[in-house]
Design a protein around this motif. Structure first.
Motif, PDB file in Angstrom:
ATOM      1  N   GLY A 109     -49.627  70.991  24.001  1.00 35.83           N
ATOM      2  CA  GLY A 109     -48.674  71.897  24.441  1.00 35.83           C
ATOM      3  C   GLY A 109     -47.657  71.967  23.198  1.00 35.83           C
ATOM      4  N   MET A 110     -47.690  71.177  22.104  1.00 33.86           N
ATOM      5  CA  MET A 110     -46.967  71.363  20.838  1.00 33.86           C
ATOM      6  C   MET A 110     -47.695  72.132  19.737  1.00 33.86           C
ATOM      7  N   ILE A 111     -48.975  71.601  19.540  1.00 36.39           N
ATOM      8  CA  ILE A 111     -50.104  72.290  18.462  1.00 36.39           C
ATOM      9  C   ILE A 111     -50.307  73.698  18.523  1.00 36.39           C
ATOM     10  N   VAL A 112     -50.752  74.148  20.060  1.00 31.86           N
ATOM     11  CA  VAL A 112     -51.393  75.295  20.141  1.00 31.86           C
ATOM     12  C   VAL A 112     -50.364  76.472  19.951  1.00 31.86           C
ATOM     13  N   PRO A 113     -49.008  76.125  20.764  1.00 31.13           N
ATOM     14  CA  PRO A 113     -48.032  77.235  20.660  1.00 31.13           C
ATOM     15  C   PRO A 113     -47.531  77.402  19.233  1.00 31.13           C
ATOM     16  N   ALA A 114     -47.686  76.197  18.490  1.00 31.57           N
ATOM     17  CA  ALA A 114     -47.008  76.483  17.267  1.00 31.57           C
ATOM     18  C   ALA A 114     -47.933  77.126  16.160  1.00 31.57           C
ATOM     19  N   VAL A 135     -42.306  74.733  20.875  1.00 30.54           N
ATOM     20  CA  VAL A 135     -42.976  73.656  20.833  1.00 30.54           C
ATOM     21  C   VAL A 135     -42.428  72.891  22.156  1.00 30.54           C
ATOM     22  N   ALA A 136     -41.199  73.095  22.257  1.00 27.35           N
ATOM     23  CA  ALA A 136     -40.424  72.093  23.467  1.00 27.35           C
ATOM     24  C   ALA A 136     -40.600  72.895  24.938  1.00 27.35           C
ATOM     25  N   THR A 137     -40.504  71.907  25.752  1.00 22.92           N
ATOM     26  CA  THR A 137     -40.444  72.141  27.224  1.00 22.92           C
ATOM     27  C   THR A 137     -39.113  71.660  27.852  1.00 22.92           C
ATOM     28  N   ASP A 138     -38.433  72.669  28.576  1.00 24.87           N
ATOM     29  CA  ASP A 138     -37.096  72.122  29.298  1.00 24.87           C
ATOM     30  C   ASP A 138     -37.057  71.553  30.494  1.00 24.87           C
ATOM     31  N   ILE A 139     -36.722  70.324  30.278  1.00 22.87           N
ATOM     32  CA  ILE A 139     -36.935  69.195  31.532  1.00 22.87           C
ATOM     33  C   ILE A 139     -36.344  69.692  32.812  1.00 22.87           C
ATOM     34  N   ALA A 140     -34.921  69.878  32.503  1.00 22.78           N
ATOM     35  CA  ALA A 140     -34.200  70.304  33.741  1.00 22.78           C
ATOM     36  C   ALA A 140     -34.799  71.684  34.590  1.00 22.78           C
ATOM     37  N   PHE A 141     -34.901  72.640  33.740  1.00 25.53           N
ATOM     38  CA  PHE A 141     -35.580  74.050  34.343  1.00 25.53           C
ATOM     39  C   PHE A 141     -36.782  73.581  34.984  1.00 25.53           C
ATOM     40  N   ALA A 142     -37.838  72.967  34.146  1.00 27.05           N
ATOM     41  CA  ALA A 142     -39.159  72.916  34.535  1.00 27.05           C
ATOM     42  C   ALA A 142     -39.140  72.070  36.172  1.00 27.05           C
TER      43      ALA A 142
END
Length: 395
Positions: A109-114, A135-142
């Motif tokens: 989830g970091m390598i492919v989006p970048a 590259v980042a995922t938002d913990i609160a929203f997710a």
């Protein structure tokens, strides 16, 4: 026949409950920022964000927007560091087989989006700056979307998403530390290391006085900020140095005690206030047109919405097929796809990286792309999760 008592609220359930509540506050703060900056009094928003507060000493005369970005987010990252340390030592990530899948999925989830963002933006002079944004995922929203739409999903889906998001954020923190350090003060950095060593020693000696720890934590933040390294790194460093195993005479370990006290402030105050000052981007025909026509905007959106899904599912599939890791109990590949779609909710850290990597004009474009991509990923994930939740309810 004895009466069955309801199960005690687990630490993970408590974490989830706080973060989902924070997600709702975060959404409200984002809406306020967008309405405010695009209203007839939008200049007051920009004036407030750019107002300077603090002493010149140690470069602390910062704008209010910077205080939210450098100061309040340090609290958020401290809580992330506490949770990561607990997961690594006594939680889900402490068992190799259980830990491998979310770790591998987070890497994908970091390598492919970048890579996707860089490929789409290739030829644009900003390509080398924007690839880190998705590259980042938002913990609160997710977690907020998951809690609202996946009532009947197995609890392993929540554990997997939280573990993935924590590892994901750790990777983003490493990028912030390595990519966005323009100046470096060796003396300030040495002071930060000495203070961190003191914090660790006090933890080892079982000292519990807040009168010692609070000044040390503030001093670590100031030293890291003065060194040129982004100040949020101070938060995660302190979190990782906090003791997570409780002694026999203790009701709870220091890390757990600090999470109980600070996580509500992080989820309901620190992150929403950051969003209030970070999410205020102009929304008009020209701005929206630029997001969908310029390579930078398309790269960020596709990196988050497509790259995250492909990376998380693709790397997970390879790991499971080659027996490197095992699927979480009760989850199918369709469930995995629905949860992976939540990875495209970049928001908090993506907005931070956009601010750090681009000049103000380009940052506005990038942040608009992050907001649109996060909204699209949330809606797609919600639709998929509702469908999968119904399927599990019928089983």
């Amino acid at each position: 026949m004895t009466e069955r008592r309801p199960p005690k609220l687990t630490e993970f359930a408590r974490y989830l409950r706080t973060e989902t509540t924070g997600g709702m506050v975060l959404l409200a703060a984002t809406a306020i920022a967008l309405i405010w900056v695009n209203s007839p009094v939008g200049d007051s928003y920009r004036d407030l964000r750019e107002a300077r507060v603090g002493p010149e000493f140690l470069h602390l005369n910062l704008t209010i927007g910077d205080w939210a970005k450098d100061g309040l987010l340090a609290l958020f990252f401290f809580v992330v560091g506490l949770e990561l340390k607990r997961e690594l030592v006594i939680g889900e990530l402490s068992r190799l087989k259980a830990a491998l899948l979310p770790v591998i999925a987070a890497l994908g989830g970091m390598i492919v989006p970048a890579a996707l963002a860089f490929a789409i933006a290739a030829g644009d002079p900003r390509a080398g700056q924007i690839w880190a944004i998705p590259v980042a995922t938002d913990i609160a929203f997710a977690l907020g979307v998951l809690a609202l739409t996946a009532r009947h999903m197995p609890s392993s889906a929540r554990v997997f998403l939280l573990s993935l998001a924590v590892v994901d954020d750790l990777g983003a923190i490493a990028l912030i530390a390595t990519l966005f350090t323009s100046t470096f003060d060796v003396i300030a950095f040495a002071a930060a290391l000495a203070l961190l060593a003191l914090y660790w020693w006090l933890q080892r000696k079982r000292v519990t006085s807040a009168w010692l720890y609070v000044p040390i934590a503030v001093a670590v933040w100031v030293a890291v900020h003065s060194s040129g390294i982004h100040a949020t790194i101070a938060g995660v460093a302190l979190g990782l140095l906090t003791r997570v195993r409780k002694d026999p005479h203790e009701r709870e370990a220091p890390a757990l005690r600090l999470e109980h006290r600070l996580q509500p402030w992080s989820a309901a105050v620190a992150v929403p206030v950051f969003a209030l000052f970070a999410a205020g981007v102009p929304v008009n025909a020209d701005a929206l047109g630029a997001v969908f026509t310029e390579r930078v905007g398309l790269a960020i959106m596709l990196g988050l919405v497509v790259g995250k899904l492909v990376g998380i599912v693709g790397f997970s599939l390879v790991a499971v097929r080659f027996k490197i890791a095992s699927m979480p109990p009760g989850l199918t590949w369709r469930d995995m796809g629905a949860v992976a779609m939540l990875g495209g909710v970049g928001f908090t850290v993506s907005l931070l990286i956009a601010d750090l990597s681009l000049d103000p004009a380009d940052a506005e474009l990038a942040k608009a792309a992050v907001l649109i991509a996060s909204a699209v990923a949330s809606l797609l994930a919600a639709a998929l999760l509702v469908r999968r939740s119904k399927a599990h309810a019928e089983d």
